[in-house]
Design a protein around this motif. Structure first.
Motif, PDB file in Angstrom:
ATOM      1  N   GLN A   1      17.560  33.217  86.483  1.00 31.54           N
ATOM      2  CA  GLN A   1      16.769  34.413  86.965  1.00 31.54           C
ATOM      3  C   GLN A   1      16.785  35.552  86.479  1.00 31.54           C
ATOM      4  N   LYS A   2      17.857  35.990  85.996  1.00 24.87           N
ATOM      5  CA  LYS A   2      18.177  37.353  85.396  1.00 24.87           C
ATOM      6  C   LYS A   2      17.129  37.147  84.096  1.00 24.87           C
TER       7      LYS A   2
ATOM      8  N   GLN B   1      13.742  37.915  85.396  1.00 22.34           N
ATOM      9  CA  GLN B   1      13.413  39.286  85.651  1.00 22.34           C
ATOM     10  C   GLN B   1      13.210  40.265  84.384  1.00 22.34           C
TER      11      GLN B   1
ATOM     12  N   SER C   1       5.166  36.859  87.548  1.00 23.14           N
ATOM     13  CA  SER C   1       6.295  36.061  88.210  1.00 23.14           C
ATOM     14  C   SER C   1       5.690  34.929  88.784  1.00 23.14           C
TER      15      SER C   1
END
Length: 411
Positions: free
Chosen positions: A363-364, A367, A376
């Motif tokens: 998830q990092k 982002q 996204s």
């Protein structure tokens, strides 16, 4: 307005109608052929009522990348096997504006297709909500003729992660021929009533759900070529009743979309990576470079080797900017694709912590790519912990190989 003008408008309206919908012929039985990966989206926009009082709009989207993993024998028999990575997005709006970009954590789901039934799935998970739907006719029919099929849904009106099986006896009617996204389709009307609690109760479902009633009316677009349901627009009006006297009602639409994955220009992606010189990583001599490229059944996979995170953290160390810039540029070469980001850890002896860390690191990276212009809604994330090592964890070099993030451009 003159009669002549009215006549011209009528002729123009007929012309527009003929341009989009052809005259219906026969609806020949269509078997699902499989053989191609596809994306599946279930989009829900329902007004929610509790005990008759309006509580707001529930918006949710389930997106999945589905891969055909059927064996040769399964394909011959027409009993196909698929696996999918399903991600649920609960859309939250404040003052009509989306709050933050949603990063979608995907869960794997296996299911089957039979020659005239779509999505056979017995597991009690929410993806997909509709099972054994639609059912195709077994014999050739003409426009206006109907048939019936038995399907079911898994529902969880109060989001308690307790799913209840609701039977669906669906009446299908072949309306006409048309086209959808350039593909010839049959247009079919599907109608069914929501009935639960009198003749049937799900012993494994929510024990507090005692009744449900309502109706669904849907238009389906069925591909003449593949037998896939490319589009379903379902108008919903139903209410669920509970043993404590509470009721929850839903009014609105559920839309289902099926799209075949876009073409990925593998040569262009490879050239983009080759044209940028990145510093080699520390590790074994002759080991992997900063980014490796591999063709898989799911699509082209880019592996970011030995990513530099803080110890036991999802915080990237300084120095990864150039690599992330390059990855964002690569993904923009396939702007209509979905991107699966998978996190992997070295084995340090704590499976639960490793699983959590691998998800957080995936998830990092998501982002960081969103900051660089990757939408996204096109990103799915998964964490594998230390379950898929590339090398032994007995050496620092092996652990470095296992500590990686893989990004697949799905096709």
């Amino acid at each position: 307005m003159s009669h002549r003008t009215l006549f011209r408008i009528s002729l123009f309206s007929i012309f527009l109608s003929l341009a989009t919908d052809s005259f219906a012929g026969d609806f020949a039985p269509v078997s699902f052929s499989g053989g191609r990966n596809f994306t599946f989206t279930e989009r829900t926009d329902l007004r929610r009522y509790e005990n008759g009082a309006y509580k707001g709009l529930t918006s949710r989207e389930i997106r999945a990348f589905v891969e055909d993993v059927s064996t040769r024998e399964e394909k011959k028999s027409g009993h196909l096997h698929f696996t999918g990575d399903f991600a649920i997005t609960q859309k939250t709006k404040r003052n009509m504006q989306s709050v933050l970009p949603q990063i979608n954590l995907a869960e794997e789901c296996n299911f089957e297709m039979e020659p005239n039934v779509w999505f056979v799935q017995e597991e009690r998970i929410i993806c997909p909500e509709f099972r054994n739907f639609p059912v195709m006719p077994e014999e050739k029919i003409k426009a206006g003729e109907s048939w019936t099929g038995e399907s079911y849904r898994l529902v969880d009106p109060f989001d308690k992660a307790v799913f209840t099986k609701i039977p669906m006896l669906v009446r299908y009617t072949y309306l006409r021929d048309s086209s959808w996204n350039g593909e010839d389709v049959y247009v079919v009307k599907a109608e069914w009533a929501t009935r639960y609690g009198l003749a049937y109760l799900d012993e494994d479902g929510d024990e507090n759900l005692v009744g449900a009633s309502g109706k669904h009316v849907a238009n389906l677009y069925i591909s003449k070529k593949s037998g896939m349901m490319l589009l379903c627009n379902d108008t919903v009006d139903e209410t669920f009743n509970y043993s404590n006297g509470k009721s929850v009602g839903f009014r609105g639409t559920i839309s289902l979309f099926t799209e075949f994955s876009p073409h990925v220009d593998k040569k262009e992606i490879a050239k983009t990576i080759e044209d940028v010189k990145l510093p080699e990583l520390e590790g074994e001599k002759g080991g992997p470079g900063p980014i490796t490229l591999e063709q898989t059944k799911a699509g082209i996979k880019l592996t970011l080797n030995n990513l530099q995170f803080n110890s036991d953290s999802a915080e990237l160390l300084p120095g990864e900017t150039q690599r992330l810039d390059l990855i964002a540029d690569v993904l923009k070469k396939s702007p209509k694709s979905l991107y699966m980001i998978a996190g992997h850890c070295a084995d340090t002896g704590n499976p639960r912590a490793q699983q959590k860390l691998s998800e957080e690191r995936a998830q990092k990276i998501a982002q960081e790519l969103i900051k660089r212009g990757i939408p996204s809604e096109q990103i799915l994330c998964k964490g594998f912990g230390a379950t898929k090592p590339l090398a032994s964890n007995d050496t620092p070099e092996g652990m470095a190989k296992n500590r990686r993030v893989e990004i697949t451009v799905l096709e």
